[in-house]
Design an enzyme around this catalytic site. Structure first.
Site, short mmCIF file in Angstrom:
data_model
loop_
_atom_site.label_atom_id
_atom_site.label_comp_id
_atom_site.label_asym_id
_atom_site.label_seq_id
_atom_site.Cartn_x
_atom_site.Cartn_y
_atom_site.Cartn_z
N SER A 277 43.46 66.36 94.87
CA SER A 277 43.62 67.18 93.68
C SER A 277 45.01 67.01 93.06
O SER A 277 45.41 65.91 92.72
CB SER A 277 43.35 68.65 94.06
OG SER A 277 43.29 69.48 92.93
N MET A 278 45.78 68.09 92.94
CA MET A 278 47.12 68.02 92.39
C MET A 278 48.03 67.11 93.21
O MET A 278 48.99 66.53 92.69
CB MET A 278 47.71 69.43 92.32
CG MET A 278 49.15 69.52 91.81
SD MET A 278 49.72 71.24 91.83
CE MET A 278 51.46 71.02 91.47
N ASP A 524 33.18 67.82 89.50
CA ASP A 524 32.99 68.23 90.90
C ASP A 524 33.04 69.74 91.06
O ASP A 524 33.28 70.25 92.15
CB ASP A 524 34.03 67.56 91.80
CG ASP A 524 35.47 67.95 91.45
OD1 ASP A 524 35.69 68.89 90.66
OD2 ASP A 524 36.40 67.31 91.99
N HIS A 575 34.78 70.10 94.82
CA HIS A 575 36.17 69.66 94.72
C HIS A 575 36.96 69.89 96.00
O HIS A 575 37.72 69.02 96.43
CB HIS A 575 36.85 70.39 93.56
CG HIS A 575 38.26 69.97 93.32
ND1 HIS A 575 38.59 68.74 92.82
CD2 HIS A 575 39.44 70.61 93.52
CE1 HIS A 575 39.90 68.63 92.72
NE2 HIS A 575 40.44 69.75 93.14
#
Length: 619
Positions: A277-278, A524, A575
């Site tokens: 992710s980030m 997602d 996700h």
């Protein structure tokens, strides 16, 4: 009316198995054939256990609310000393037993046979090769208090994000909790007298709240093929900070560079970076930082010398549209990527106005505002991921059903929505965003090269290049096929007690696909497909963004959840839950074990078709 079990009624649940004949015979003699047959052949229903577990959770919430309303009777200090075990002491033992039993069932049914992926690969000769550095995503790292001021002492070394202490503080001492988790508006650093820091080690990211795993399943399988704290490392960070301030306050990138250099020297193998992710944006920024003569001073060949592979898991490379609504009006539809209980807490005890205030005072959150503007996300009449016959284009990020006020005059594209956010924000927030991030597109090699010394562009892959690392491999693993927020209907906020100009219009639900003000697209469940997939499928195959020709492999994973599993089961594409997916663990271990060349590129979505429609072209 519950009857207390005594004497021979006390039969330990699930205490025998069909393979234990002597134990079974003894129990038959003591309890009778019918009772033993029931225990052997009809174990306690998992569905019933799940129902009791939910009731237990609701009971816990009720207890917290009761405490909140009885603060004159029970002191805050005594509440802060409560832990989960002491709270369970107040619950009837029958429920406690069922909760514990459900927890065991949860481990059995959701663990997807813990270690099985690693054991299978181990049998094929896959073993630890490259040291692994894991960089987690936004919000999943716990934050603990290290302040010793008068208002902070009660929280010393307690996690005010990512623990039951967070929930207790949110219920009992909301104002002080807010003061601790929000950064200084002007500096973007610690407020005076307050000191929150990211937890470190594997404990920082393996679980969010007790029982809610994040990286734990990956750790289990890595350990099975030979990884441990000597060749694996979690580079946790304070996701609230802007990327510039990660280095200013915590020297995060300096520490990361030092660890990687030491691991390469000790293990005599280059690193596998695994980010989620980030965390994938953090990796991209780190690549530019470490090359820079003014910052990391590693030189242009540092990445090639030290990084064997980068595993980019569900990376929000071009941001996420829901990131804008979070800071615009405090919308929470899965924005926080937390478990249901944590989301319940934030929604129950914080208003939309408070949530927007908190998210804005965490500049790291704003790194996920959508990048690429209309070239990527579409214009007023068109978007690259529009479907044939779709009555409402995704091109307008914010739609206004009523256009009779200055705040809702017309619909807005992604570029216009970002400007709209800044126009109605306080100066401190606008300065934080414009001083830390850039959201445009560099359409030529000359523009990319001109951005080399501008840190604001370093985490935007459309304005900066990959490092000169021809030997590095990039693997993009992400989920597809789970409906994901793509555009919204908004309205003017008419409540005079709410200090917001607009809010989501949840009254709009229609046959055009709008559900309570939200139009869903592909992704997602959290990050849009254009963000996870565009750079991997096409953007990084353009020479100006990838001058060294670093090899890219994509492996898309369709969301095929087990409806009986609370986390989606071994084939989820969600996700966060994808970190527990069996095939994701298999792929990551192959890369870490030096077998990444066995992976075949796999597309199951239309991302390549959408990528060709994006209005960004090669030189």
């Amino acid at each position: 009316m519950l009857r207390r079990r005594t004497g021979k009624d006390k039969v330990p649940p699930n205490s025998i198995s069909s393979g234990s004949k002597s134990e079974e015979a003894r129990l038959r003699e003591e309890f009778g054939d019918a009772k033993v047959k029931q225990l052997v052949l009809k174990p306690r229903s998992k569905r019933r256990n799940g129902f009791i577990f939910v009731l237990g959770g609701l009971f816990g919430i009720f207890i917290a609310l009761f405490f909140a309303n009885q603060s004159e009777v029970i002191s805050l200090d005594s509440l802060m000393d409560l832990n989960l075990e002491s709270l369970m002491d107040a619950i009837p033992q029958g429920i406690v037993s069922d909760v514990k039993q459900f927890s065991q069932h949860e481990r059995d049914t959701v663990s997807y046979d813990s270690f099985s992926v690693g054991l299978h690969l181990q049998s094929q000769g896959v073993q630890a090769k490259h040291p692994v550095v894991m960089i987690p995503g936004v919000i999943s790292t716990g934050l603990e208090s290290w302040g010793t001021g008068e208002n902070s002492r009660q929280y010393f070394r307690r996690r005010l994000w990512g623990s039951w202490s967070m929930m207790r503080a949110l219920v009992m001492d909301k104002a002080e909790w807010k003061n601790h988790v929000m950064l200084d508006r002007d500096t973007g650093l610690d407020p005076p007298g307050i000191k929150l820091r990211a937890a470190q080690g594997f404990d920082a990211t393996d679980f969010f709240i007790t029982g809610y795993w994040i990286w734990n399943k990956i750790l289990e399988n890595l350990a099975t093929i030979g990884y441990d704290p000597t060749n694996a490392f979690t580079a946790a960070y304070d996701w609230r900070l802007s990327y510039l301030n990660l280095e200013v306050r915590d020297k995060y990138f300096t520490r990361l560079k030092s660890y990687i250099e030491t691991a390469v020297q000790v293990q005599d193998e280059k690193i596998t970076l695994a980010s989620h992710s980030m965390g994938s944006q953090v990796v991209l920024y780190f690549f530019k930082w470490v090359e820079s003569e003014e910052h990391g001073k590693g030189g242009k060949d540092w990445v090639n010398k030290h990084i064997d592979s980068w595993v980019n898991i569900s990376g929000c490379m071009l941001g996420a549209v829901k990131g804008l609504t979070a800071v615009l009006s405090g919308e929470m539809r899965d924005t926080a990527q937390l478990n249901a209980f944590a989301v319940y807490g934030l929604e129950k005890f914080l208003s939309k106005e408070e949530r927007a205030e908190i998210f804005r005072a965490m500049p790291g959150i704003s790194s996920m505002l959508p990048k690429g503007g209309e070239a990527v996300w579409g214009n007023a009449t068109w978007a690259p991921d529009d479907q044939p016959g779709q009555p409402l284009s995704f091109g307008n990020l914010l739609n206004f059903h009523e256009t009779n006020s200055s705040w809702t005059r017309r619909n807005l594209t992604t570029t216009e929505s970002l400007q709209y956010l800044l126009d109605q924000s306080e100066d401190w927030y606008r300065n934080q965003v414009l001083g830390s991030y850039s959201h445009g597109v560099a359409h030529t090699k000359r523009e990319v090269e001109a951005n080399e010394k501008d840190p604001r562009t370093w985490l935007n892959p459309l304005e900066s290049r990959l490092p000169y690392a021809p030997d590095m491999k990039i693997y993009c693993f992400y989920g597809v096929g789970k409906p994901t927020e793509r555009s919204y209907f908004y309205q003017e906020e008419t409540d005079p007690l709410v200090n917001l100009n607009v809010s989501m219009d949840t009254t709009i639900t229609n046959s055009e696909g709008v559900d309570r003000g939200v139009l869903m697209g592909e992704g997602d469940g959290t990050v849009n497909l254009l963000s996870t997939g565009y750079m991997c499928a096409k953007g990084w195959r353009m020479k100006r963004y990838n001058p060294a020709g670093t090899k890219i492999k994509v492996f898309e994973m369709p969301h095929e959840p087990d409806r009986f599993s609370p986390r989606g089961g071994p084939n989820t594409g969600d996700h966060v839950d994808i970190l527990g997916r069996a095939s994701l663990n298999d792929l990551l271990l192959r890369v870490a074990g030096g077998k990444g060349d066995q992976i075949e590129e796999t597309f199951v979505s239309n991302i390549r078709e959408y990528a060709d429609r994006v209005q960004i072209f090669d030189d």
